[in-house]
Write an enzyme that holds these catalytic residues in place. Structure first.
Site, short mmCIF file in Angstrom:
data_model
loop_
_atom_site.label_atom_id
_atom_site.label_comp_id
_atom_site.label_asym_id
_atom_site.label_seq_id
_atom_site.Cartn_x
_atom_site.Cartn_y
_atom_site.Cartn_z
N GLY A 250 0.84 -1.21 0.00
CA GLY A 250 0.00 0.00 0.00
C GLY A 250 0.87 1.25 0.00
N ARG B 116 -3.89 -10.14 -0.86
CA ARG B 116 -4.71 -11.33 -0.56
C ARG B 116 -4.34 -12.50 -1.47
NH1 ARG B 116 -10.13 -8.15 -1.51
NH2 ARG B 116 -8.78 -7.49 -3.23
N TYR C 2 -7.46 0.90 18.28
CA TYR C 2 -8.62 0.03 18.58
C TYR C 2 -8.30 -1.44 18.31
CZ TYR C 2 -10.00 0.92 13.61
OH TYR C 2 -10.05 1.03 12.24
N GLY D 189 -2.83 7.38 15.72
CA GLY D 189 -4.15 8.01 15.84
C GLY D 189 -4.45 8.65 14.50
N ARG E 15 -13.25 7.62 3.73
CA ARG E 15 -14.02 6.44 4.14
C ARG E 15 -14.50 6.48 5.58
NH1 ARG E 15 -9.96 4.62 0.63
NH2 ARG E 15 -10.87 3.58 -1.18
#
Ligand code: HXC
Ligand code: NAP
Length: 285
Positions: free
Chosen positions: A19, A72, A152, A194, A204
């Protein structure tokens, strides 16, 4: 907002960034080049990574190879390693940065929507890690993994549940292999950023007017979002030999955001000074 490491801190190293054509991957890659590394950037969109490669070469004078790869697909990941070795020789480090994410109430997600995010984030990271790890072990070469997670990963978060599941898995992978593969001189660390503004994340996670209604800086004790160079400095350190004894760590760079929002009384920052004066009077001295 300046580069932190000495010039040449990454010279002789070849680093692959998944990426790496956009956003934070591009910014970290640019700094690695400035520090003397050779860079390989990969993603699904060949036009994007080719354009970025040309820009980075012009901006830094460094060497950049763009290789199309959907993380993937294991064969495509193996192809990246082969192309890297035939262009630059030995691979020094892998930055697992590719991700997919969007906000949605979980009950609105199809199983395919859940799959797509977990597959990019978790399967993509363990495919790249497995392929590069086997390569280093077979060739008795040292290596460094740096994985981009989020805070998270350990707190969990509503409305981005597939991403939270994927990132939690990546964190477990990081810590597990830091121990298991240390004997092969392979280090594994993670960074938990963060909010750092990028088109990919903002479009998004804060689409449309949401960015006006939910200013991310408001939730952050330092009252600002991150600067890309701040993240690039940390990533370059973790990729460099200066961090040779750092292994199995996840470093948070979020201006204090996640601790503030988990703190029982953090919301008391809304109380103005005058009100604290009356609260003090009420409790007596
Ligand atoms: C609900 C959605 C959706 C949405 C897609 N889907 N977007 N469901 N809400 N917003 C569903 C589709 O309906 C479909 O399911 C399935 O997901 C696959 O969608 P496609 O559009 O076909 O997938 P694709 O074109 O491959 O795109 C993948 C993507 C996309 C993940 C959906 O967003 C993408 O390319 N992302 C890459 C970059 C990215 O996400 N960057 C941000 C990282 S930010 P059905 O059932 O209809 O077939 C980040 C920050 C974390 O991680 C922390 C911030 C503090
Ligand atoms: P971004 O620009 O959208 O970067 C995501 C990259 O992943 C894109 O270049 C995308 O390229 C690539 N990608 C997606 N699916 C892929 C696949 N199947 N195979 C290969 N590459 C794929 O967003 P960003 O904000 O820079 O995010 C970078 C990283 O930081 C992510 O891991 C994200 O979770 C993390 N992060 C970001 C923030 C933030 O505030 N920005 C905060 C915490 C963590 P293609 O579409 O061309 O494949």
């Amino acid at each position: 907002m300046e580069g932190m490491l000495k010039p040449g801190s990454l010279s002789g190293k070849t680093i692959i960034i998944t990426g790496g054509g956009t956003g934070l991957g591009r910014s970290m890659g640019k700094y690695f080049l400035e520090l003397g590394a050779n860079l390989v950037i990969t993603s699904r969109k060949m036009d994007v990574i080719e354009k970025t490669a040309a820009e980075l070469i012009a901006e830094t004078g460094g060497k950049v190879l763009a290789v199309q790869c959907d993380v993937r697909k294991y064969e495509e990941v193996e192809n990246v390693l082969q192309q890297t070795e035939s262009t630059f020789g030995q691979i020094s480090g892998v930055l697992n940065n590719a991700a997919g994410n969007f906000i949605s109430p979980t009950e609105r997600l199809s199983h395919r929507a859940f799959d797509i995010v977990v597959d990019i984030v978790l399967k993509g990271t363990y495919y790249t890690t497995l392929a590069a790890g086997k390569n280093w072990i077979a060739k008795k070469q040292p290596g460094v993994f740096l994985n981009i997670v989020t805070t998270y990963a350990w707190t969990g978060s509503g409305y981005v549940v597939p991403s939270a599941c994927g990132k939690a898995g990546v964190l477990a992978l990081t810590r597990s292999l830091a121990v298991e593969w240390a004997k092969y001189k392979i280090r594994s660390n993670a960074i938990a950023p963060g909010p750092f503004p990028t088109k990919g994340a903002w479009s998004r996670l804060l689409p449309g007017d949401l960015v006006k209604q939910f200013d991310p800086a408001e939730r952050i004790p330092l009252k600002r979002v991150g600067e890309h160079q701040e993240l690039a400095n940390l990533a370059a350190y973790l990729m460099s030999d200066y961090s040779a004894y750092v292994n199995g760590e996840v470093i948070t760079i979020d201006g204090g955001e996640w601790l503030r929002n988990g703190g029982e009384f953090s919301h008391l920052e809304a109380i103005p000074d005058e009100l604290w004066d009356s609260i003090e009077k009420m409790r007596g001295k």
